[in-house]
Enzyme design. Structure first.
Site, mmCIF file in Angstrom:
data_model
loop_
_atom_site.group_PDB
_atom_site.id
_atom_site.type_symbol
_atom_site.label_atom_id
_atom_site.label_comp_id
_atom_site.label_asym_id
_atom_site.label_seq_id
_atom_site.Cartn_x
_atom_site.Cartn_y
_atom_site.Cartn_z
ATOM 1 C CB SER A 95 12.543 48.736 37.269
ATOM 2 O OG SER A 95 11.813 49.474 36.313
ATOM 3 C CB SER A 144 10.090 45.949 34.282
ATOM 4 O OG SER A 144 10.728 46.862 35.150
ATOM 5 C CB THR A 235 16.162 44.030 36.064
ATOM 6 O OG1 THR A 235 14.847 44.099 35.513
ATOM 7 C CG2 THR A 235 16.749 42.646 35.866
ATOM 8 N NE ARG A 279 19.680 44.755 33.685
ATOM 9 C CZ ARG A 279 18.479 45.184 33.352
ATOM 10 N NH1 ARG A 279 17.894 46.129 34.080
ATOM 11 N NH2 ARG A 279 17.831 44.696 32.321
#
Length: 299
Positions: A95, A144, A235, A279
């Site tokens: 993504s 996303s 992300t 992350r």
């Protein structure tokens, strides 16, 4: 192959509860973003001087993941990497590819702006319940939303997509594997160093697209901000060939200085979900450690 490309608010709140989170950009605000300082973009670009700084490796070890962090000061050109070898390895961007996908769509007229909307086809998809509705560019980037950017890629088409990625020098620029999936399970590969170079060019308005498109996309990447600092990023998460790969790439600004960064994590495929909160946790900790974000951003 399973794809996990989440940017859901619940997960963000779990891993960054104490950060004063930025509200999702409104459509009106996204149309007229307040641009970052233009000084950096008009100044001579300093040469990149890389050094290895392994001081962050204990964070990866404690999290039981293989990882690398690359951080470049756009003011001085100093670039630190925690692992020189891993920083040069190309992986599927997942993504994080929504950043160039959005730029190309705006430049090619596929999308007219942040509030350009695509209707949901009514098919419920796994990943996030937030995907299952109509989306604008601003909300699809925030959440996303995979189907949105797959449809955008189909509308861009392979010829224009290929030409744009080559002009961007984006990774290996290989769109093999299908126009709506080459960044998810196809042949596209990009390394952490290349991610940082791409984000640096985005911030300096050096990509071959209109400056207003670059400013708009950069604005829509905002994750958190407060007086004197901002944190922007996108992300990505996927699993392939027995390995899970997690990304967070973006920009951090503090007291007028901007850094481009890329975090890449790798773990066994069975541990893909464990990378979701890691992350943001690790990227935030490393940005604070190296002075790109203030200490209060870590709380």
């Amino acid at each position: 192959m399973r794809l996990w490309l989440l940017f859901a608010p619940l997960l963000l709140s779990a891993c960054a509860r104490s950060i004063p989170a930025a509200a999702p950009p409104s459509e009106a605000a996204a149309r007229s973003p307040t641009p970052p300082s233009e000084v950096a973009k008009s100044s001579p670009v300093p040469p990149v001087v890389e050094r290895v700084d392994g001081s962050g490796r204990e964070l990866f070890a404690a999290a039981q993941v293989e990882g690398v962090f690359v951080l470049r000061s756009l003011a001085t050109g100093e670039q630190i990497v925690t692992d020189a070898a891993l920083a040069g390895i190309g992986e599927l961007p997942a993504s994080t590819f929504k950043i160039p996908n959005a730029l190309i769509a705006l430049e090619r007229g596929v999308l007219a702006g942040a509030d350009a909307t695509l209707k949901w086809d009514g098919v419920e998809r796994g990943g996030s319940p937030e995907w299952n509705r109509d989306h604008s560019l601003a909300s699809a980037l925030r959440d996303s939303t995979v189907w949105f950017f797959q449809e955008v890629a189909r509308r861009i088409g392979p010829e224009a997509m290929q030409a744009s990625l080559r002009a961007f020098a984006y990774g290996n620029a290989d769109i093999g594997g299908g126009i709506d999936s080459f960044w998810l399970k196809g042949q596209l590969r990009i390394s952490p160093r290349e991610q940082v170079e791409f984000m640096s060019r985005l911030h300096r308005r050096e990509l071959p697209v209109a400056r207003e498109h670059m400013a708009l996309v950069e604005h829509m990447l905002t994750r958190a901000q407060a007086p004197g600092w901002s944190w922007r990023g996108k992300t990505g998460l996927t699993d392939h060939e027995g390995r899970a790969v997690g990304w967070l790439v973006g920009l951090a600004e503090r007291s007028g200085t901007t850094w481009a960064y890329a975090l890449m994590l790798r773990a066994p495929e069975t541990e893909v979900e464990r990378l979701i909160p890691l992350r943001a946790e690790l990227a935030r900790a490393l940005l604070v450690r190296h002075g790109a974000l203030p200490p209060e951003a870590a709380r």
